[in-house]
Scaffold this motif. Structure first.
Motif, mmCIF file in Angstrom:
data_model
loop_
_atom_site.group_PDB
_atom_site.id
_atom_site.type_symbol
_atom_site.label_atom_id
_atom_site.label_comp_id
_atom_site.label_asym_id
_atom_site.label_seq_id
_atom_site.Cartn_x
_atom_site.Cartn_y
_atom_site.Cartn_z
ATOM 1 N N CYS A 100 0.845 -1.192 0.000
ATOM 2 C CA CYS A 100 0.000 0.000 0.000
ATOM 3 C C CYS A 100 0.882 1.244 0.000
ATOM 4 C CB CYS A 100 -0.914 0.001 1.216
ATOM 5 S SG CYS A 100 -2.033 -1.403 1.311
ATOM 6 N N THR A 124 -0.691 -0.154 -4.522
ATOM 7 C CA THR A 124 -1.777 0.821 -4.603
ATOM 8 C C THR A 124 -1.247 2.232 -4.352
ATOM 9 O OG1 THR A 124 -2.342 0.711 -2.242
ATOM 10 C CG2 THR A 124 -3.392 -0.898 -3.710
ATOM 11 N N GLU A 170 1.962 -2.225 4.542
ATOM 12 C CA GLU A 170 1.381 -0.885 4.503
ATOM 13 C C GLU A 170 2.489 0.157 4.583
ATOM 14 O OE1 GLU A 170 -0.405 2.179 3.959
ATOM 15 O OE2 GLU A 170 0.491 2.290 5.961
ATOM 16 N N SER A 177 -5.682 2.768 4.291
ATOM 17 C CA SER A 177 -4.921 1.652 3.735
ATOM 18 C C SER A 177 -4.737 0.542 4.758
ATOM 19 C CB SER A 177 -3.550 2.130 3.241
ATOM 20 O OG SER A 177 -3.663 2.848 2.036
#
Length: 275
Positions: A100, A124, A170, A177
């Protein structure tokens, strides 16, 4: 490696910026990043090392091979964070990984995961340019974050990947997220907090508990500089494309402004203290 025994005047080194007490229980256990008395550069009250000369503990200086540049040596610090994060998540051969955040730490985390054998990595971000760069650097899948609905985003990620990720790393520091990472990670998987969000976050903890999704923290790194250096020196990871801007020491303010300006498209900004 007892690195300080082989250092000579004129050697080029990468500085591991945290120096622990070496005597407390966590130091003795090898988790010196958790030492309560650690002295870490630029962490008040300890000053940083943005200057032409700097004195540092020899056993936390890592000699660079002749073919590794000083720029690459400077990149070992964030790369060590990524190595440690992947270790905490037990990324290994065949792992399916979600990252993330496609900033510099996110992209390097992706590179480390693939070096460790991850079979697929999805990344992402909210920024198209960063996602495009991540794809160029080797991401198997990219997902643009366009919703605040964590359930919907988790569904979008599952649709992009071949299966729910074994490990979510993350790296964005976004509370959203983190929540999404818990929801999307497979049952029995792991979520690792490399980024830093709010001090207190509401998360779907029952979802994580009933599906045995482990949530692990990361604080800097321990015993990761040699591994990061080996990855760079061997050519397994090329950090040079992430260095987008260069400034000399007198231009430091401009360097920080560039790094904080999203319109600059900066990824990693290098300040050359010998210039």
């Amino acid at each position: 490696m007892i690195n300080f025994f082989i250092l000579l005047v004129g050697d080029r080194v990468a500085i591991e910026p945290g120096v622990p007490c070496r005597l407390c229980r966590v130091c003795k256990e090898g988790r010196y990043n958790l030492c309560p008395d650690i002295k870490f550069c630029a962490t008040p009250p300890v000053d940083g090392n943005l200057g032409r000369y700097y004195t540092h503990a020899a056993d936390f200086c890592w000699k660079l091979p002749d073919h590794v540049s000083l720029d690459e040596g400077a990149m070992l610090e964030p790369l060590a964070v990524c190595v440690y994060g992947c270790q905490r998540g037990a990324v290994s051969v065949g792992s399916s990984v979600l990252v993330c955040g496609a900033g510099p730490v996110g992209i390097m985390t992706m590179l480390v995961a693939k070096t460790l054998g991850a079979s697929e990595v999805c990344i992402t971000d909210i920024d198209d340019n960063r996602l495009s760069f991540a794809k160029k650097m080797g991401a198997n899948y990219t997902v643009k974050v366009t919703t605040d609905d964590c359930q919907q985003l988790a569904s979008d990620i599952r649709n992009a990947m071949t299966s729910a990720p074994d490990v979510t790393l993350e790296c964005s520091g976004s509370d959203q997220s983190l929540k999404t990472g818990i929801l999307v990670t497979k049952s029995g998987g792991c979520v690792v907090l490399i980024g830093r969000g709010s001090l207190e976050v509401t998360i779907p903890i029952v979802n994580a508990a009933t599906r045995e999704v482990d949530i692990k923290g990361v604080f800097r790194y321990a015993n990761c500089y040699p591994k990061a250096l080996a990855m760079v020196a061997s050519g397994q990871i090329d950090v040079k494309p992430l260095i987008t801007h260069h400034f000399d020491l007198k231009e430091s303010l401009k360097a920080f402004e560039t790094a904080s300006n999203r319109d600059s498209s900066a990824i990693k900004v290098m300040i050359h203290c010998n210039q």
